[in-house]
Scaffold this motif. Sequence first.
Motif, PDB file in Angstrom:
ATOM      1  N   GLN A  84       0.814  -1.211   0.000  1.00  0.00           N
ATOM      2  CA  GLN A  84       0.000   0.000   0.000  1.00  0.00           C
ATOM      3  C   GLN A  84       0.854   1.270   0.000  1.00  0.00           C
ATOM      4  OE1 GLN A  84      -3.389   0.153  -0.273  1.00  0.00           O
ATOM      5  NE2 GLN A  84      -3.289  -2.056  -0.585  1.00  0.00           N
ATOM      6  N   ALA A  85       2.080   1.172   0.502  1.00  0.00           N
ATOM      7  CA  ALA A  85       2.955   2.344   0.580  1.00  0.00           C
ATOM      8  C   ALA A  85       4.381   1.934   0.218  1.00  0.00           C
ATOM      9  CB  ALA A  85       2.915   2.939   1.984  1.00  0.00           C
ATOM     10  N   ASP A  86       5.223   2.938  -0.060  1.00  0.00           N
ATOM     11  CA  ASP A  86       6.608   2.665  -0.426  1.00  0.00           C
ATOM     12  C   ASP A  86       7.400   2.078   0.740  1.00  0.00           C
ATOM     13  OD1 ASP A  86       6.176   3.603  -2.976  1.00  0.00           O
ATOM     14  OD2 ASP A  86       6.816   5.640  -2.507  1.00  0.00           O
ATOM     15  N   SER A  87       7.008   2.401   1.946  1.00  0.00           N
ATOM     16  CA  SER A  87       7.672   1.870   3.131  1.00  0.00           C
ATOM     17  C   SER A  87       6.677   1.057   3.941  1.00  0.00           C
ATOM     18  CB  SER A  87       8.230   3.000   4.001  1.00  0.00           C
ATOM     19  OG  SER A  87       9.209   3.735   3.300  1.00  0.00           O
ATOM     20  N   GLY A  88       7.150  -0.028   4.532  1.00  0.00           N
ATOM     21  CA  GLY A  88       6.253  -0.839   5.336  1.00  0.00           C
ATOM     22  C   GLY A  88       6.878  -2.152   5.749  1.00  0.00           C
ATOM     23  N   ARG A  89       6.159  -2.877   6.594  1.00  0.00           N
ATOM     24  CA  ARG A  89       6.624  -4.166   7.103  1.00  0.00           C
ATOM     25  C   ARG A  89       6.322  -5.273   6.095  1.00  0.00           C
ATOM     26  NH1 ARG A  89       2.991  -4.891  11.682  1.00  0.00           N
ATOM     27  NH2 ARG A  89       1.679  -3.517  10.432  1.00  0.00           N
ATOM     28  N   TYR A  90       7.070  -6.338   6.194  1.00  0.00           N
ATOM     29  CA  TYR A  90       6.838  -7.459   5.282  1.00  0.00           C
ATOM     30  C   TYR A  90       7.185  -8.779   5.960  1.00  0.00           C
ATOM     31  CZ  TYR A  90      11.933  -7.408   4.624  1.00  0.00           C
ATOM     32  OH  TYR A  90      13.289  -7.446   4.842  1.00  0.00           O
ATOM     33  N   TRP A  91       6.588  -9.852   5.421  1.00  0.00           N
ATOM     34  CA  TRP A  91       7.015 -11.218   5.692  1.00  0.00           C
ATOM     35  C   TRP A  91       7.702 -11.727   4.436  1.00  0.00           C
ATOM     36  CZ3 TRP A  91       1.425 -10.932   7.014  1.00  0.00           C
ATOM     37  CH2 TRP A  91       1.205 -10.767   8.387  1.00  0.00           C
ATOM     38  N   GLU A  92       8.487 -12.782   4.566  1.00  0.00           N
ATOM     39  CA  GLU A  92       9.114 -13.355   3.383  1.00  0.00           C
ATOM     40  C   GLU A  92       8.975 -14.869   3.389  1.00  0.00           C
ATOM     41  OE1 GLU A  92      13.122 -11.924   3.611  1.00  0.00           O
ATOM     42  OE2 GLU A  92      13.801 -13.646   4.765  1.00  0.00           O
ATOM     43  N   ALA A  93       8.924 -15.441   2.193  1.00  0.00           N
ATOM     44  CA  ALA A  93       8.820 -16.895   2.045  1.00  0.00           C
ATOM     45  C   ALA A  93       9.350 -17.292   0.682  1.00  0.00           C
ATOM     46  CB  ALA A  93       7.370 -17.351   2.198  1.00  0.00           C
ATOM     47  N   GLU A  94       9.767 -18.541   0.585  1.00  0.00           N
ATOM     48  CA  GLU A  94      10.212 -19.102  -0.699  1.00  0.00           C
ATOM     49  C   GLU A  94       9.063 -19.886  -1.311  1.00  0.00           C
ATOM     50  OE1 GLU A  94      11.132 -22.345  -3.239  1.00  0.00           O
ATOM     51  OE2 GLU A  94      10.734 -22.668  -1.107  1.00  0.00           O
ATOM     52  N   VAL A  95       8.693 -19.527  -2.532  1.00  0.00           N
ATOM     53  CA  VAL A  95       7.659 -20.244  -3.277  1.00  0.00           C
ATOM     54  C   VAL A  95       8.181 -20.483  -4.679  1.00  0.00           C
ATOM     55  CG1 VAL A  95       5.268 -20.264  -4.083  1.00  0.00           C
ATOM     56  CG2 VAL A  95       5.846 -19.047  -1.970  1.00  0.00           C
ATOM     57  N   GLY A  96       8.205 -21.740  -5.090  1.00  0.00           N
ATOM     58  CA  GLY A  96       8.627 -22.060  -6.449  1.00  0.00           C
ATOM     59  C   GLY A  96      10.054 -21.678  -6.755  1.00  0.00           C
ATOM     60  N   GLY A  97      10.930 -21.722  -5.754  1.00  0.00           N
ATOM     61  CA  GLY A  97      12.331 -21.400  -5.987  1.00  0.00           C
ATOM     62  C   GLY A  97      12.643 -19.925  -5.970  1.00  0.00           C
ATOM     63  N   CYS A  98      11.660 -19.078  -5.647  1.00  0.00           N
ATOM     64  CA  CYS A  98      11.880 -17.623  -5.612  1.00  0.00           C
ATOM     65  C   CYS A  98      11.519 -17.081  -4.238  1.00  0.00           C
ATOM     66  CB  CYS A  98      11.024 -16.941  -6.670  1.00  0.00           C
ATOM     67  SG  CYS A  98      11.259 -15.148  -6.790  1.00  0.00           S
ATOM     68  N   LYS A  99      12.278 -16.109  -3.751  1.00  0.00           N
ATOM     69  CA  LYS A  99      11.963 -15.458  -2.485  1.00  0.00           C
ATOM     70  C   LYS A  99      11.021 -14.293  -2.736  1.00  0.00           C
ATOM     71  CE  LYS A  99      14.328 -12.447   0.547  1.00  0.00           C
ATOM     72  NZ  LYS A  99      15.552 -12.062   1.275  1.00  0.00           N
ATOM     73  N   TRP A 100       9.855 -14.349  -2.078  1.00  0.00           N
ATOM     74  CA  TRP A 100       8.856 -13.300  -2.231  1.00  0.00           C
ATOM     75  C   TRP A 100       8.684 -12.544  -0.923  1.00  0.00           C
ATOM     76  CZ3 TRP A 100       7.298 -12.335  -7.023  1.00  0.00           C
ATOM     77  CH2 TRP A 100       7.319 -13.370  -7.966  1.00  0.00           C
ATOM     78  N   LEU A 101       8.408 -11.260  -1.056  1.00  0.00           N
ATOM     79  CA  LEU A 101       8.081 -10.428   0.099  1.00  0.00           C
ATOM     80  C   LEU A 101       6.571 -10.176   0.104  1.00  0.00           C
ATOM     81  CD1 LEU A 101      10.912  -7.742   0.007  1.00  0.00           C
ATOM     82  CD2 LEU A 101      10.956 -10.036   0.988  1.00  0.00           C
ATOM     83  N   TYR A 102       5.951 -10.346   1.266  1.00  0.00           N
ATOM     84  CA  TYR A 102       4.506 -10.193   1.405  1.00  0.00           C
ATOM     85  C   TYR A 102       4.202  -9.020   2.335  1.00  0.00           C
ATOM     86  CZ  TYR A 102       4.495 -14.876  -0.550  1.00  0.00           C
ATOM     87  OH  TYR A 102       4.697 -15.964  -1.376  1.00  0.00           O
ATOM     88  N   PRO A 103       3.510  -7.985   1.847  1.00  0.00           N
ATOM     89  CA  PRO A 103       3.151  -6.878   2.731  1.00  0.00           C
ATOM     90  C   PRO A 103       2.348  -7.393   3.924  1.00  0.00           C
ATOM     91  CG  PRO A 103       2.681  -6.340   0.430  1.00  0.00           C
ATOM     92  CD  PRO A 103       3.005  -7.791   0.465  1.00  0.00           C
ATOM     93  N   VAL A 104       2.677  -6.918   5.099  1.00  0.00           N
ATOM     94  CA  VAL A 104       1.982  -7.367   6.312  1.00  0.00           C
ATOM     95  C   VAL A 104       0.510  -6.982   6.245  1.00  0.00           C
ATOM     96  CG1 VAL A 104       1.767  -6.964   8.798  1.00  0.00           C
ATOM     97  CG2 VAL A 104       4.008  -7.431   7.801  1.00  0.00           C
ATOM     98  N   GLU A 105      -0.357  -7.940   6.523  1.00  0.00           N
ATOM     99  CA  GLU A 105      -1.794  -7.731   6.617  1.00  0.00           C
ATOM    100  C   GLU A 105      -2.260  -8.239   7.980  1.00  0.00           C
ATOM    101  OE1 GLU A 105      -3.990  -9.567   3.462  1.00  0.00           O
ATOM    102  OE2 GLU A 105      -2.546  -8.968   1.913  1.00  0.00           O
ATOM    103  N   THR A 106      -3.465  -7.871   8.348  1.00  0.00           N
ATOM    104  CA  THR A 106      -4.071  -8.438   9.550  1.00  0.00           C
ATOM    105  C   THR A 106      -4.623  -9.801   9.189  1.00  0.00           C
ATOM    106  OG1 THR A 106      -4.647  -6.250  10.392  1.00  0.00           O
ATOM    107  CG2 THR A 106      -5.804  -8.131  11.344  1.00  0.00           C
ATOM    108  N   LEU A 107      -3.963 -10.855   9.648  1.00  0.00           N
ATOM    109  CA  LEU A 107      -4.371 -12.213   9.316  1.00  0.00           C
ATOM    110  C   LEU A 107      -5.191 -12.799  10.461  1.00  0.00           C
ATOM    111  CD1 LEU A 107      -1.072 -13.632   7.766  1.00  0.00           C
ATOM    112  CD2 LEU A 107      -2.886 -12.284   6.695  1.00  0.00           C
TER     113      LEU A 107
END
Length: 353
Positions: A84-107
């Motif tokens: 949602q913004a240029d700065s923010g918190r994230y989680w990370e995980a490996e999916v399909g051999g690639c590292k992805w960053l996931y913007p933090v949401e209320t889960l």
Amino acid sequence: MSRAQSQQHPVAARRKALGWSQDDLSLRAGVPRSSVSAIEAGRLTPSVTAALAVAQALECSVEELFGPGDKKAGTEWSWAWRPQADSGRYWEAEVGGCKWLYPVETLPGSAWAHDGLCREKVLHERSDWEPKQTLVLAGCDPAAGLLAAEYAAASGFRLLAFPRGGGAALELLERGLVHVAALHRSTVEQPDRNAETVRERLGGGYRLLRSADWEEGIALPAQDHTRSIAACARQVRHWAMREPGSAARECLDELLGKPHASKRILLSHQAVVEAVRGGWAEAGVCVRLCAEDAGLHFLSVRNESLDLCFSAAMERDPRIQALIRLLRSRAHRRLIDELPGYDASHTGDLITV
């Protein structure tokens, strides 16, 4: 060689020369088909492990497929979806051999601290979690937080369960951005609809793991004593609408006899309940669990099967194996059976699409 052929990714060219489909390469390399598709389209730079697996399956060198001048595998990161913004918190995980960053949401029920902070496109890591220790799921199960807590306690892995409708979840799985997508289109009358939906949307090479069977129906204000589904369809003027492509929206459209448009779109069963409890909607379709927990009146419409879909190439991944073991455990099945409207009779069943 034609222009179209010359612009093909070397992986696609080699695969087609062997007469293989993307599903064939996925199974031989142990890489999700969505990742094969993304690599061939140039959307994904594979990790070292994934690149070696693809090269070995195609019986050629990594350099032939990806070139010595490509960016080093394993050093790149990308946002799974735009923050949602240029700065923010994230989680990370490996999916399909690639590292992805996931913007933090209320889960739902999540207590996971963020893995890092992105400021002006610079990552500041803070977590001890490795990307391969995280399983990423997209779906609309309101009990996903409970599943995440049990999964972490039983396996030592982390589960990020992003709230998404079935159609959106399958799209994320197809794009290689999540490991697992949840959908609940199967009913007692049409028990194969989940498998048919996956086959139509994604093709073959997938597994469906039964999470639960549950009741879906109409949530009404506590003081509303309507007993007839038909009466609700006739009398209610302001419905809490789920997004198109979700099973709950499909259920509502069937009740009303035709698709209805709405300026307000809700993205979860819990949001439907809050809309009815807050008074700006007279009724909405959700699962019994959410309605009863909110103290609302509930009319059952149909029983559905909630299945977790993942690539067959992921079946031996430790994170998926841990999920299968958990769902088949006696303690978890007993817990699911105690949730209002849930039935664990087939929890843990696995079928091939």
